[in-house]
Enzyme design. Structure first.
Site, PDB file in Angstrom:
ATOM      1  N   CYS A  18       0.574  -0.731  -0.388  1.00 54.28           N
ATOM      2  CA  CYS A  18       0.131   0.354   0.236  1.00 54.28           C
ATOM      3  C   CYS A  18       1.192   1.020  -0.094  1.00 54.28           C
ATOM      4  O   CYS A  18       2.323   1.161   0.029  1.00 54.28           O
ATOM      5  CB  CYS A  18      -1.017  -0.119   1.014  1.00 54.28           C
ATOM      6  SG  CYS A  18      -0.204   0.089   2.656  1.00 54.28           S
ATOM      7  N   ASP A 410     -16.308   7.466 -21.709  1.00 54.69           N
ATOM      8  CA  ASP A 410     -16.602   6.609 -22.821  1.00 54.69           C
ATOM      9  C   ASP A 410     -18.111   6.436 -23.850  1.00 54.69           C
ATOM     10  O   ASP A 410     -18.406   7.517 -22.705  1.00 54.69           O
ATOM     11  CB  ASP A 410     -16.241   5.030 -23.261  1.00 54.69           C
ATOM     12  CG  ASP A 410     -15.769   4.047 -24.273  1.00 54.69           C
ATOM     13  OD1 ASP A 410     -15.659   4.452 -25.127  1.00 54.69           O
ATOM     14  OD2 ASP A 410     -17.196   2.898 -23.681  1.00 54.69           O
TER      15      ASP A 410
END
Length: 714
Positions: A18, A410
């Protein structure tokens, strides 16, 4: 270049899963190597690259520094993913510890409420469970907190540890357990993002077929792995198969479904000389393809690489609380120490009085309310979003929608339905719409082509009875023909009409106009004349216009369409939806470049899409959003947020929800600090007691929790 490559030290970092570990490593390694630019982090694979070219640093120096951080490093050996070699404990340690922490804390609270005695002292068994909760919640935090303390660089780990110790010191065992558990949950959410990214890459890999039908120089066909096919050789792709490598069509005509790579809503007709991409799906024709790229250099391979690269480049925003802790924690400790020693030494004050006041200061300064306020608000916000069909993958992503200045979208499957639908039925030469649809439907009834299904669906919607044509024949790459009621009919593309020699100047002009408007045209005719034509297009979603308008009203400065479709179709949809800017005929790498330009211009940019081809752009944007109901696994896994109902109206809702969440978090932080400031003043003048400090701290914690839970009503 080779010399530079030789000077690159590649290491596998165990435990780097992380952004927190990346920050720790940067903090220790930058002073050693001299520049942040010399370090490259690949969180997906736990890989660190250190450029030692020109630096007076050895491999041993780097390994020694990493060892001091508590992480373990070894030289990278290019081995494949090792998840299968890890034990259950190694894979699930954080999850198990977080679960035990939560369960033990809950049991401790239940015992406290049921066994508490009249003098309000805690039962020993309840304290035991609270200790288990705290120990398991902080097990992975305490070593980092200790390192932070030794290095004299206080961070959130140290702040959390101080908060828990402070809660224990004042006897608030449940509060200490709650802080440990909530912090452990937040770290679990952050580390799980790596697993999501790896699954995204795995789903991308599934697009590539395991074998390719390679034709050798003798004409013999053998099945080999795509990686073993040299550039310039011929592979055979049968109807319905996936294309194994990028290449150029040598022989054959077929419609190829390029949606996985370009996002185009309808198959693209391919003929000799046309380019094809690995991972796309061949239609009903047999293709022979000359390979133009090796398996590790195909468009699909580059998509996979871009997802990983974009994910590792994304620098996590440093939390305000973490920055504040670097100052807050040492200042409080120093002030408490000065309060203890200065009055007695300088002014002859009573040591016992000032010891008591310094303890009161430490108690009221315990940052429990401050620390709890953010995770409680975030958890409530995440739960409210889930109820509204918006899946947010971690607290860090609830903040970003409030700051968005631009959104890239998109077209296919996001702004539109993602499948073609009949727009116009234009009969000619004495025919009517019903006759035209009946004849086209009879020819397309048994076809699986998306355009054929759309025509058949439209005929059925109009209650037109369809009977399959006799003597049906597919005309490869052009259309189909058959007999209806004994008479021959055909259908096909504009190009097929031209080849038949039945096109008139008026028909040509009309067809060109519709194609420029983004329509796909299917012409229907017989041997005598053209009966008419049917136009199809990917229909816009019902909620798209309202969603775009609300986003503009919410302060999003620019809405941009990024699509692999042709420019005519893209502009037509953009005009209908109210989009500000259009970029058409893009490959996945072009979408990434467009998003990068937007990030340079506006800083906070979201990308929303639904296909595999959108995954790299989703990963590169400040915030990636996926259409979850019909979207690809790769897009959903790569995205930070998924709209599970495929409802674009949730996008403006998300922006407003994010802003409300930030507003409540700021209220909680402000209130927590205000209470502490008041009690610090009261402590200095001698009007604050230890019990009052405890009550104020608990009261502040309860109030910020209640305020944060208001988000559940969103």
């Amino acid at each position: 270049m080779n010399q530079s490559e030789d000077q690159r030290l590649r290491l596998r970092i165990h435990g780097m899963d992380c952004a927190e570990e990346v920050s720790i490593l940067k903090r220790e390694l930058v002073p050693l190597v001299g520049s942040d630019d010399r370090l490259g982090f690949d969180l997906l694979n736990g890989k660190l690259t250190v450029n030692l070219d020109g630096a007076d640093v050895t491999q041993g120096d780097v390994l020694a520094v990493i060892e001091r951080t508590g992480l373990r490093a070894e030289v990278w050996d290019d081995a494949p993913d090792r998840d299968g070699e890890l034990t259950f404990w190694q894979r699930n340690q954080r999850t198990v510890m977080t679960t035990i922490s939560g369960v033990a804390g809950g049991i401790g609270l239940a015992l406290q409420l049921s066994l508490g005695e009249a003098d309000e002292s805690l039962p020993v068994i309840a304290i035991s469970f609270y200790l288990i909760s705290i120990a398991t919640g902080l097990l992975l935090v305490l070593p980092k907190a200790w390192h932070s303390l030794v290095a004299l660089r206080p961070d959130l780990n140290l702040l959390m540890s101080v908060a828990v110790v402070g809660a224990i010191a004042i006897g608030e065992w449940f509060e200490g357990a709650a802080v440990a558990f909530l912090f452990s949950v937040s770290l679990l959410l952050e580390s799980s993002s790596v697993g999501r990214a790896r699954r995204a890459i795995a789903s991308l890999m599934d697009l590539s077929p395991p074998t390719a039908h390679l034709r050798d120089e003798d004409g013999k066909i053998s099945d080999v792995a795509p990686a073993d096919v040299p550039v310039g050789f011929t592979v055979v792709v049968r109807p319905g198969e996936k294309i194994p490598l990028d290449g150029r069509v040598l022989v054959g005509i077929s419609g190829v479904n390029q949606a996985p790579i370009t996002g185009e809503s309808v198959p693209v007709e391919k003929e000799p000389g046309d380019e094809v991409f690995a991972g796309t799906i061949n239609g009903d024709g047999l293709l022979e393809i000359e390979t133009t790229k090796a398996a590790d250099d195909t468009t699909l391979a580059r998509i996979i690489k871009m997802v990983g690269d974009a994910g590792s480049k994304r620098a996590p925003l440093e939390k305000w609380v973490e920055k504040f802790a670097a100052v807050y924690t040492p200042v409080v400790m120093i002030v408490a120490l000065l309060m203890l020693v200065i009055p007695p030494l300088a002014f002859g004050g009573d040591w016992s009085v000032w010891l008591y006041r310094s303890l009161v200061l430490l108690v009221i300064a315990c940052p429990c309310a401050l620390v709890i306020s953010t995770p409680v608000s975030v958890v409530a916000a995440l739960a409210a979003a889930a109820r509204n069909g918006v899946l947010i993958k971690g607290g860090v992503f609830i903040e970003l929608p409030a700051q968005l200045k631009a959104i890239a979208m998109d077209k296919t499957g996001t702004l539109t339905q993602g499948a073609p639908a009949v727009v116009d039925v234009v009969p000619m030469n004495g025919h009517n719409e019903a006759e035209l649809l009946m004849r086209a439907g009879a020819l397309e009834l048994n076809s699986n082509h998306p355009l054929a299904r759309a025509i058949v669906d439209e005929a059925k919607r109009r209650d037109i009875e369809l009977v399959a044509a006799d003597n049906f024949e597919t005309i490869q790459g052009k259309g189909a023909s058959g007999h209806i009621n004994g008479k021959p009919f055909w259908l096909g593309s504009h190009r097929y009409l031209e080849q038949r020699g039945q096109e008139t100047p008026e028909v040509h002009e009309q067809l060109e106009s519709m194609q420029e408007a983004g329509r796909t045209v299917v012409v229907v005719g017989n041997d005598e004349h053209v009966c008419g034509f049917i136009t199809l297009a990917d229909a816009i979603r019902e909620e798209t216009r309202d969603a775009i308008r609300e986003l503009h009203a919410a302060g999003v400065e620019k809405l941009v369409m990024l699509t692999g479709d042709n420019e005519g179709t893209a502009k037509a949809i953009a005009a209908e939806a109210g989009i500000d800017e259009v970029h058409a005929e893009l490959l996945p790498e072009d979408k990434v470049k467009a998003v990068e330009r937007l990030v340079e211009q506006h800083e906070y940019v979201a990308m929303i899409g639904d296909g595999v081809n959108d995954a790299p752009a989703l990963a590169r944007a400040s915030l990636g959003l996926a259409m979850g109901a019909a979207g690809s696994d790769a897009a959903i896994e790569t995205a930070d947020i998924a709209l599970m109902s495929d409802d674009l109206s949730k996008l403006p809702w998300l922006v407003h929800h994010s802003r409300r969440t930030l507003r409540i978090i700021r209220q909680n932080i402000g209130f927590s600090l205000a209470v502490k400031a008041v009690f610090v003043i009261l402590t200095f003048v001698g009007f604050a007691s230890l019990w009052a400090a405890i009550a104020a701290d608990m009261g502040a914690s309860l109030l910020v929790i209640g305020n944060g839970l208001r988000l559940l009503r969103a």
